[in-house]
Design an enzyme around this catalytic site. Sequence first.
Site, short mmCIF file in Angstrom:
data_model
loop_
_atom_site.label_atom_id
_atom_site.label_comp_id
_atom_site.label_asym_id
_atom_site.label_seq_id
_atom_site.Cartn_x
_atom_site.Cartn_y
_atom_site.Cartn_z
N GLY A 22 0.79 -1.24 0.00
CA GLY A 22 0.00 0.00 0.00
C GLY A 22 0.81 1.28 0.00
N ASN A 24 1.58 3.05 -2.62
CA ASN A 24 0.85 3.98 -3.50
C ASN A 24 -0.41 4.50 -2.82
OD1 ASN A 24 2.00 4.34 -6.40
ND2 ASN A 24 2.41 2.21 -5.86
N MET A 96 -3.81 -7.10 -7.24
CA MET A 96 -3.18 -8.17 -8.00
C MET A 96 -4.15 -9.21 -8.57
SD MET A 96 -0.15 -7.09 -7.92
CE MET A 96 0.87 -8.44 -8.52
N LEU A 99 -9.29 -8.35 -13.52
CA LEU A 99 -10.72 -8.05 -13.48
C LEU A 99 -11.36 -8.48 -14.78
CD1 LEU A 99 -10.28 -4.59 -11.76
CD2 LEU A 99 -11.37 -6.62 -10.75
N HIS A 115 1.22 0.58 -13.32
CA HIS A 115 1.97 -0.66 -13.59
C HIS A 115 3.46 -0.33 -13.67
CE1 HIS A 115 2.75 -4.66 -15.10
NE2 HIS A 115 3.53 -4.11 -16.02
N SER A 142 3.82 3.19 -15.62
CA SER A 142 2.77 3.65 -16.53
C SER A 142 1.44 3.71 -15.79
CB SER A 142 2.60 2.65 -17.69
OG SER A 142 3.82 2.39 -18.34
#
Length: 194
Positions: A22, A24, A96, A99, A115, A142
């Site tokens: 976590g 980010n 991770m 979807l 990513h 990205s």
Amino acid sequence: MTDVQGEVAELPKVVILISGAGSNLRALLAASLPMRCECVISNNPAAGGLAIADTFGVPTCVLNHRNFSSRDEFDQALIDVISEIDPKLIILAGFMRRLGAEFVRTFSGKVLNIHPSLLPKYPGLNTYERALAAGDEWVGTSVHWVTEEVDGGPLLAQRAVPVLPGETAACLREKVQKIEHVLYSSVIRSLLAE
Ligand code: GRF
């Protein structure tokens, strides 16, 4: 925290999906973005990011994919929780799980991911190891819209850093994560202003 959240109720709602440490998530919550994070959702009950959400007073929800009998069932549970919130953006921050089509269709144009590679290079896992094995001179990160293709949706922004002699995958991860923490907040700030 209830008071603070109450005062900003008119801000655009977001949800943030995590699976791991976590870092980010922490950067996004610390960035004072003009958004109201309604919920941090983790598929991993042991995700370190859940404690980070707690420290920011953000509600958390664990949907452990292991408790569902199929990928579709798990996706449907996620869809149900997120539809109830009706967020402007669904922010994947180290989430991770792939979807499926139904999720992507339901929230088309709202789901963002970060990513750790210079896409289209190295979608999937072990991006730093693959960049080192290929002798790449640059690595990076990205931010992209999420589509059904794993790490394959339209790009919103990229940042690169050079690979220096002797650097390991762990060194590269540390360097790239530093730029991720700045880049993701800045992209999300722009999207929230639209
Ligand atoms: C980040 O490097 C991100 O690019 C990738 O997963 C990592 C998550 O790290 N999708 P953290 O959980 O935010 O620390």
